[in-house]
Motif scaffolding. Sequence first.
Motif, short mmCIF file in Angstrom:
data_model
loop_
_atom_site.label_atom_id
_atom_site.label_comp_id
_atom_site.label_asym_id
_atom_site.label_seq_id
_atom_site.Cartn_x
_atom_site.Cartn_y
_atom_site.Cartn_z
N ILE B 66 -17.46 -0.45 -14.68
CA ILE B 66 -18.34 0.66 -15.06
C ILE B 66 -17.82 1.98 -14.47
O ILE B 66 -17.75 3.01 -15.15
N LEU B 67 -17.45 1.91 -13.20
CA LEU B 67 -16.95 3.10 -12.52
C LEU B 67 -15.69 3.65 -13.22
O LEU B 67 -15.57 4.86 -13.46
N ASN B 68 -14.79 2.75 -13.57
CA ASN B 68 -13.57 3.20 -14.24
C ASN B 68 -13.86 3.82 -15.60
O ASN B 68 -13.24 4.82 -15.98
N GLN B 69 -14.80 3.22 -16.32
CA GLN B 69 -15.16 3.78 -17.62
C GLN B 69 -15.74 5.19 -17.47
O GLN B 69 -15.44 6.08 -18.26
N CYS B 70 -16.59 5.36 -16.45
CA CYS B 70 -17.17 6.69 -16.24
C CYS B 70 -16.08 7.69 -15.85
O CYS B 70 -16.09 8.84 -16.28
N ARG B 71 -15.16 7.24 -15.01
CA ARG B 71 -14.06 8.12 -14.59
C ARG B 71 -13.21 8.54 -15.79
O ARG B 71 -12.87 9.70 -15.95
N LYS B 72 -12.88 7.57 -16.64
CA LYS B 72 -11.99 7.82 -17.76
C LYS B 72 -12.63 8.59 -18.90
O LYS B 72 -11.92 9.22 -19.71
N SER B 73 -13.95 8.50 -19.01
CA SER B 73 -14.64 9.08 -20.17
C SER B 73 -14.27 10.55 -20.36
O SER B 73 -14.38 11.35 -19.43
N GLU B 74 -13.84 10.89 -21.57
CA GLU B 74 -13.52 12.30 -21.83
C GLU B 74 -14.79 13.13 -22.05
O GLU B 74 -14.74 14.36 -22.11
N THR B 75 -15.92 12.43 -22.18
CA THR B 75 -17.20 13.12 -22.32
C THR B 75 -17.83 13.22 -20.94
O THR B 75 -17.86 12.23 -20.21
N ASP B 76 -18.34 14.39 -20.57
CA ASP B 76 -18.85 14.51 -19.21
C ASP B 76 -20.37 14.36 -19.10
O ASP B 76 -20.93 14.60 -18.03
N ARG B 77 -21.01 13.92 -20.17
CA ARG B 77 -22.43 13.58 -20.14
C ARG B 77 -22.54 12.10 -20.48
O ARG B 77 -22.15 11.69 -21.58
N ILE B 78 -23.01 11.32 -19.54
CA ILE B 78 -22.99 9.86 -19.70
C ILE B 78 -24.38 9.28 -19.44
O ILE B 78 -25.02 9.60 -18.44
N VAL B 79 -24.83 8.43 -20.37
CA VAL B 79 -26.03 7.62 -20.14
C VAL B 79 -25.60 6.17 -20.05
O VAL B 79 -24.79 5.71 -20.86
N LEU B 80 -26.12 5.47 -19.06
CA LEU B 80 -25.74 4.08 -18.82
C LEU B 80 -27.00 3.23 -18.84
O LEU B 80 -27.90 3.42 -18.02
N THR B 81 -27.12 2.30 -19.80
CA THR B 81 -28.28 1.40 -19.78
C THR B 81 -27.96 0.24 -18.84
O THR B 81 -26.84 -0.29 -18.82
N HIS B 82 -28.98 -0.18 -18.09
CA HIS B 82 -28.72 -1.08 -16.97
C HIS B 82 -30.00 -1.84 -16.64
O HIS B 82 -31.10 -1.29 -16.77
N GLY B 83 -29.88 -3.08 -16.22
CA GLY B 83 -31.04 -3.81 -15.73
C GLY B 83 -31.65 -3.09 -14.53
O GLY B 83 -30.94 -2.47 -13.75
N THR B 84 -32.97 -3.18 -14.40
CA THR B 84 -33.62 -2.40 -13.34
C THR B 84 -33.46 -3.02 -11.95
O THR B 84 -33.57 -2.31 -10.95
N ASP B 85 -33.18 -4.31 -11.89
CA ASP B 85 -33.19 -4.99 -10.59
C ASP B 85 -32.12 -4.48 -9.64
O ASP B 85 -32.33 -4.46 -8.43
N THR B 86 -30.96 -4.13 -10.18
CA THR B 86 -29.89 -3.63 -9.30
C THR B 86 -29.40 -2.25 -9.73
O THR B 86 -28.29 -1.85 -9.39
N MET B 87 -30.25 -1.56 -10.46
CA MET B 87 -29.84 -0.23 -10.95
C MET B 87 -29.47 0.69 -9.79
O MET B 87 -28.51 1.47 -9.88
N GLU B 88 -30.21 0.61 -8.70
CA GLU B 88 -29.94 1.48 -7.56
C GLU B 88 -28.60 1.16 -6.91
O GLU B 88 -27.96 2.06 -6.34
N ILE B 89 -28.15 -0.07 -7.01
CA ILE B 89 -26.86 -0.44 -6.42
C ILE B 89 -25.71 0.16 -7.23
O ILE B 89 -24.77 0.74 -6.67
#
Lengths: 165, 165, 165, 165
Positions: B66-89
């Motif tokens: 996930i981190l690499n995808q965010c780093r590589k993304s040429e778009t600088d506005r990102i929404v990430l859908t994620h389970g709530t149980d470990t979202m904070e991690i």
Amino acid sequence: MNHNVRLYVTGGTFDKEYDERTGRLFFKDSHLSEMLALGRSRVPVELRTLMMVDSLEMDHDDRELILNQCRKSETDRIVLTHGTDTMEITARALGEAQIPGKTIVLTGAMIPIAFGSSDGLFNLGAALAFAQSLPPGVYIAMNGRVFNWDNVRKNKDAGQFEELA
Amino acid sequence: MNHNVRLYVTGGTFDKEYDERTGRLFFKDSHLSEMLALGRSRVPVELRTLMMVDSLEMDHDDRELILNQCRKSETDRIVLTHGTDTMEITARALGEAQIPGKTIVLTGAMIPIAFGSSDGLFNLGAALAFAQSLPPGVYIAMNGRVFNWDNVRKNKDAGQFEELA
Amino acid sequence: MNHNVRLYVTGGTFDKEYDERTGRLFFKDSHLSEMLALGRSRVPVELRTLMMVDSLEMDHDDRELILNQCRKSETDRIVLTHGTDTMEITARALGEAQIPGKTIVLTGAMIPIAFGSSDGLFNLGAALAFAQSLPPGVYIAMNGRVFNWDNVRKNKDAGQFEELA
Amino acid sequence: MNHNVRLYVTGGTFDKEYDERTGRLFFKDSHLSEMLALGRSRVPVELRTLMMVDSLEMDHDDRELILNQCRKSETDRIVLTHGTDTMEITARALGEAQIPGKTIVLTGAMIPIAFGSSDGLFNLGAALAFAQSLPPGVYIAMNGRVFNWDNVRKNKDAGQFEELA
């Protein structure tokens, strides 16, 4: 980054209900409370219904009333639910009034909440978010986007909001 | 004020389906496309499914991806859908990585979209709005509110997100 | 005990849709196919749309057409979807025609299917069941109950069907 | 042709809810009352919850309890909601007991009512109709069809009910 929000209800497609006796759509009560519950909103919201009208029937007095309520509101983050047909007119009235220090976001729905396929819950989430995060000004939040009051219109053929230019 | 948004899907409650044969919940396809259609979103969104997992099963490698995808993304506005149980991690992992110039908003749902009573559409609207309006940083958008990655936790008893302090 | 069923669609509240441009209800396509899929119906059903009208606008010619279709149908179990306002009139026309050997069940909905809160799926299940289990005759199936064509009326105040006596 | 109906609830997929804390499905309260309201049922129904279990966990004692309730019921039209996995076993137990003068219809759902896409409302409409119109006996009403207790099984691969032969 979290603010109290004043939520003013004026009716619009958002709140249209089906009347079983006449087979027509009408206004009964606002769906906004149940929508906030559905969205599990924890934003401190004060909800106030100003009117329950089709925005095509809104007149100058109605807009004066809305303007005065926005002026008087002690909360400086305001979401206003509104019919889409004349949303840009009310936005302009509020924008030209130059209310200082307040972030006012108008939103609505293309499909009534009472329909399974409504866009209303999506729009309400977006409007609350924009109201909390944008600087003072008057905005329309529709289609996941946000528009300044002086650069927006409803494209009635496409059924969506867009910039003027 | 309107931006392209990259939408990364990782699974979570958002996308759980009911399996008629086993009577259990499982992941099939993402609901995000149909949710954007339902919300009549006109935000230019690029949707990409990175994984389809329960966030309790996410491991270090998943978060690296996930981190690499965010780093590589040429778009600088990102929404990430994620389970709530470990979202904070995951938010913490992204926040500590200090990706410059990007606004990353994690969101999810307490109730699957496939249920009539889901909070997902509200959350998606809010997340897209925050992603377009907030300065670079890593945020969690839940319950209509927004939290910085270093000051948020899921209160599992209350079933809502809150500040640490 | 299981029979082929002919399903005739005539419109009515069942199939009303919301028109985003005008804010009015209108007829587009029938929802009956998707309703049978939703109910996971395995009844061998032949679906035919005869007309798509509000039953208040049905005239003598429309009822002649319906009557002829029922007479000609090679299937002797027939369900007819119909607006509730004049359902009893069409039932009477069919009943007085004394079509031999056929079980004809009229049904409809108080709330359009497109609304989340419609009674339509319940009514369709009941109508299909009555059509398979009742002896030849003309019936109205509404409110979970069944009525003979010569002893039924819509109580418009209560919004339900009841016996005449 | 209209009868009082006793409605016994035993749980099953019909009544499964999503538990936000655990992400699992569980039983809370029955949805049957709200389903009858949604269907605008005017059938005089006495609703009684006998148990709230997954039908895979039903044992001999549970079936004895159901059998005794059906025997004792002063109403001779009975609908029994039941999980689909062992519905045919309970139907057989009731059928072999040869309860005289009673029409007993078992029904259930493949998808929980709490999901938007449930078949439950359709099945409930059909079950109530069959219970009112069929002669004494024990039946399963699923997929819009009706089956005698001694000639039915759930085809788990197809996810539907069918005759044995």
